[in-house]
Every structure is written in C-alpha cells, then in structure tokens.
Design a protein around this motif. Structure first.
Motif, mmCIF file in Angstrom:
data_model
loop_
_atom_site.group_PDB
_atom_site.id
_atom_site.type_symbol
_atom_site.label_atom_id
_atom_site.label_comp_id
_atom_site.label_asym_id
_atom_site.label_seq_id
_atom_site.Cartn_x
_atom_site.Cartn_y
_atom_site.Cartn_z
ATOM 1 N N TYR A 222 0.820 -1.213 0.000
ATOM 2 C CA TYR A 222 0.000 0.000 0.000
ATOM 3 C C TYR A 222 0.856 1.266 0.000
ATOM 4 O O TYR A 222 0.362 2.358 -0.232
ATOM 5 N N GLY A 223 2.136 1.109 0.283
ATOM 6 C CA GLY A 223 3.032 2.246 0.244
ATOM 7 C C GLY A 223 3.033 3.091 1.496
ATOM 8 O O GLY A 223 3.181 4.321 1.422
ATOM 9 N N ILE A 224 2.880 2.434 2.655
ATOM 10 C CA ILE A 224 2.953 3.166 3.918
ATOM 11 C C ILE A 224 4.042 2.554 4.797
ATOM 12 O O ILE A 224 4.409 1.392 4.634
ATOM 13 N N ASP A 225 4.544 3.360 5.716
ATOM 14 C CA ASP A 225 5.574 2.887 6.633
ATOM 15 C C ASP A 225 4.966 1.959 7.680
ATOM 16 O O ASP A 225 3.755 1.976 7.922
ATOM 17 N N ALA A 226 5.830 1.163 8.321
ATOM 18 C CA ALA A 226 5.333 0.213 9.307
ATOM 19 C C ALA A 226 6.395 -0.086 10.346
ATOM 20 O O ALA A 226 7.594 0.099 10.114
ATOM 21 N N ILE A 227 5.935 -0.556 11.493
ATOM 22 C CA ILE A 227 6.790 -1.105 12.547
ATOM 23 C C ILE A 227 6.357 -2.544 12.773
ATOM 24 O O ILE A 227 5.164 -2.830 12.905
ATOM 25 N N PHE A 228 7.329 -3.436 12.809
ATOM 26 C CA PHE A 228 7.053 -4.863 12.992
ATOM 27 C C PHE A 228 7.198 -5.241 14.458
ATOM 28 O O PHE A 228 8.230 -4.971 15.083
ATOM 29 N N VAL A 229 6.150 -5.860 15.021
ATOM 30 C CA VAL A 229 6.183 -6.360 16.392
ATOM 31 C C VAL A 229 6.627 -7.821 16.335
ATOM 32 O O VAL A 229 5.857 -8.703 15.934
ATOM 33 N N SER A 230 7.866 -8.066 16.723
ATOM 34 C CA SER A 230 8.464 -9.386 16.520
ATOM 35 C C SER A 230 8.021 -10.433 17.533
ATOM 36 O O SER A 230 8.223 -11.625 17.313
ATOM 37 N N GLY A 231 7.434 -9.995 18.652
ATOM 38 C CA GLY A 231 7.055 -10.948 19.691
ATOM 39 C C GLY A 231 5.671 -11.520 19.542
ATOM 40 O O GLY A 231 5.200 -12.227 20.440
ATOM 41 N N GLY A 232 5.025 -11.264 18.416
ATOM 42 C CA GLY A 232 3.674 -11.760 18.189
ATOM 43 C C GLY A 232 3.660 -13.127 17.543
ATOM 44 O O GLY A 232 4.362 -14.051 17.977
ATOM 45 N N ILE A 233 2.918 -13.264 16.466
ATOM 46 C CA ILE A 233 2.697 -14.564 15.852
ATOM 47 C C ILE A 233 3.983 -15.177 15.307
ATOM 48 O O ILE A 233 4.115 -16.408 15.196
ATOM 49 N N HIS A 234 4.989 -14.348 14.984
ATOM 50 C CA HIS A 234 6.247 -14.853 14.435
ATOM 51 C C HIS A 234 7.374 -14.862 15.468
ATOM 52 O O HIS A 234 8.553 -14.833 15.097
ATOM 53 N N ALA A 235 7.011 -14.900 16.729
ATOM 54 C CA ALA A 235 8.024 -14.885 17.789
ATOM 55 C C ALA A 235 9.026 -16.017 17.587
ATOM 56 O O ALA A 235 8.657 -17.167 17.337
ATOM 57 N N GLY A 236 10.301 -15.685 17.666
ATOM 58 C CA GLY A 236 11.355 -16.679 17.513
ATOM 59 C C GLY A 236 11.779 -16.939 16.086
ATOM 60 O O GLY A 236 12.738 -17.678 15.851
ATOM 61 N N GLU A 237 11.092 -16.340 15.110
ATOM 62 C CA GLU A 237 11.424 -16.536 13.706
ATOM 63 C C GLU A 237 12.305 -15.397 13.204
ATOM 64 O O GLU A 237 12.312 -14.302 13.764
ATOM 65 N N GLN A 238 13.018 -15.659 12.124
ATOM 66 C CA GLN A 238 13.751 -14.614 11.422
ATOM 67 C C GLN A 238 12.795 -14.007 10.392
ATOM 68 O O GLN A 238 12.415 -14.678 9.440
ATOM 69 N N PRO A 239 12.371 -12.744 10.569
ATOM 70 C CA PRO A 239 11.362 -12.193 9.656
ATOM 71 C C PRO A 239 11.886 -12.001 8.242
ATOM 72 O O PRO A 239 13.037 -11.621 8.037
ATOM 73 N N ARG A 240 11.018 -12.249 7.277
ATOM 74 C CA ARG A 240 11.313 -11.994 5.870
ATOM 75 C C ARG A 240 10.265 -11.020 5.364
ATOM 76 O O ARG A 240 9.070 -11.314 5.374
ATOM 77 N N PHE A 241 10.740 -9.862 4.901
ATOM 78 C CA PHE A 241 9.835 -8.798 4.484
ATOM 79 C C PHE A 241 9.680 -8.785 2.962
ATOM 80 O O PHE A 241 10.482 -9.399 2.249
ATOM 81 N N PRO A 242 8.650 -8.069 2.464
ATOM 82 C CA PRO A 242 8.461 -8.004 1.008
ATOM 83 C C PRO A 242 9.705 -7.481 0.310
ATOM 84 O O PRO A 242 10.430 -6.627 0.843
ATOM 85 N N ASP A 243 9.967 -7.986 -0.881
ATOM 86 C CA ASP A 243 11.157 -7.588 -1.639
ATOM 87 C C ASP A 243 11.193 -6.074 -1.825
ATOM 88 O O ASP A 243 10.209 -5.458 -2.240
#
Length: 262
Positions: A222-243
């Motif tokens: 959508y072209g907006i900025d974001a902050i990723f909360v790492s302790g939620g559903i992906h806790a413990g994972e290495q996040p992979r963001f859109p290219d």
C-alpha cells in the motif's frame, strides 16, 4: 530511529489488535501507556483488524478486556468489509456460532444449502483444515465463490495457536477454488481506514503489526511505513519482508513504543 519518539509526520496510526494489543485473554503490558502517549501527541489511532466480525463486536471484546475506549479513534474490521460485499443476497456460512450471530445482526443472510457464494469467517474451536476436506471438495465441485472474511492463517489465543479463515481459504484455492479476500494485506481495508482517519497523504500513515503476510505485506504493497512487532505470531522466527521494502523499525512488543517520559 528512537521509536518511542515517533516522527511528528505520522498523524494516523493503524494498529493491529491480536498479537499486538491483546491475545484474546489480556491486554499486553505497556499497551495502554503506548496508546495514551500517541493520543497525547495528537495522533489519530485506528485499530485495523482481520477479525471477521463487526466493529461493535470488537469494541465489546476490548471493553471486556478492560481497554479504555478513549485510547483509540475507531475500529476497522475485515468482517465489516466482507459483509458489505455480500449484503442483500443469501450465502453459505462457515465460522463459529458467535461469528454467525454477529454478522447476521449486521445483515448477513445465511443459506444453509443451495448457495453459490459462501462467507468464511473461520473454523470452530478445535477444528483443523483437514476436518473440512469433504466440504472443500463439495464447494469446489459446485464452483462456490468463497468470501474470506479473515485473511489471518493462525493467531495466538490464550497461549494456544488457533487456525483462522485464511488457512481454509488457502486450501480451497489449492483445489482451484475461487476466493475473494478481505482485510490486510488487501487495499480495500486500508482505503477505508484512511477515509475514516481523514487522511489522503500516505506518508503521514504508520502501520503497526505482528503479521508478515498481513500487516507487513499490506503496508509494503500500500506504500505506507510500518513497525514490525516481533514478539507476536512470528516470535522466535527470522522475519522476511516483502522484496525491496523494510519496516522503519522492529520492536518486541507494543509496550516498547510508549513515548519516553520527560
């Protein structure tokens, strides 16, 4: 960037609920302070959720969890977006009895048989996608158009993983079935949120969420900025963001974003 002192340009904050604000059982520590800080800075805060229910139902849930309604400016739900799309004609239904009652109160017309479209709000507690194998095959044979009212695949609920409508819609698409998706990461819910927030300039909008396939993918596309909360559903994972896209920051929880006291 000091994320506890967000740049002033972010006038509209689109904040995810499940996994960021609560887990269905309790409000996470520090969240009220974070929300209060944003409000004191004059920012507009909207909760944007893939919940397959009405905004009124989600408000009731937040009230029961003890979150002060003065800490936000409104709620945007995937369920409301999907309901608007199918309103006025009978459709099949898949979801909990509570989901059905809420959506019927909003105008959903449920057909128990002979339907060509189906509103999918989720699975009953304890059910798995495999439990729906025969129903998925029947819907595919009848070329039923599935309206997925919650793109989430899983959420944390009281310490347990709960399967959501998105997982069922994935399985249906894998069979060649037709699905229309509502909620994050799809643009309609962001369009609605910006209209509700009275904002047209996307550079003034900040999304916050814990879902890579939903919150982060949606913000990126959508072209907006974001902050990723790492302790939620992906806790413990290495996040992979859109290219080619990255959030402006990563925090373990929403409480981390409480504005610093002076």
């Amino acid at each position: 960037m000091n994320l506890s002192a967000l740049p002033d340009r972010y006038r509209l904050i689109l904040c995810d609920l499940w996994g960021c604000v609560h887990d269905g059982w309790r409000i996470f520590p520090g969240v009220p302070e974070t929300l209060a800080g944003w409000k004191s800075e004059g920012r507009t805060v909207l909760f944007v959720t893939n919940a397959p229910r009405s905004a009124a139902a989600i408000r009731g849930q937040l009230d029961r969890l003890g979150l002060d309604p003065a800490l936000d400016d409104g709620i945007v739900t995937a369920g409301a977006a999907g309901l608007a799309a199918v309103q006025g004609r009978p459709v099949g239904f898949c979801g909990t009895p509570e989901d059905r009652r809420d959506l019927e109160a909003g105008g959903l017309i449920v057909a128990d048989a002979g339907f060509s479209e189906l509103a999918c709000a989720g699975l009953a507690a304890g059910e798995t996608v495999e439990d729906y194998a025969s129903r998925l095959a029947d819907w595919r044979a009848a070329d039923v158009l599935v309206h997925c009212l919650n793109p989430d695949r899983i959420v944390h609920h009281q310490g347990q993983l709960m399967i959501c409508a998105g997982a069922l819609a994935d399985a249906y698409e894998a069979l060649g079935g037709r699905v229309i998706w509502y909620g994050k990461p799809y643009p309609a819910i962001y369009d609605h949120a910006l209209a509700l927030g009275g904002v047209t300039d996307r550079s003034t909008v900040l999304a916050i969420g814990d879902g890579l396939q939903t919150d982060m993918a949606g913000a990126g596309s959508y072209g907006i900025d974001a902050i990723f909360v790492s302790g939620g559903i992906h806790a413990g994972e290495q996040p992979r963001f859109p290219d080619g896209w990255r959030p402006i920051g990563i925090v373990p929880d929403l409480g981390t974003l409480a504005p610093a006291r002076t």
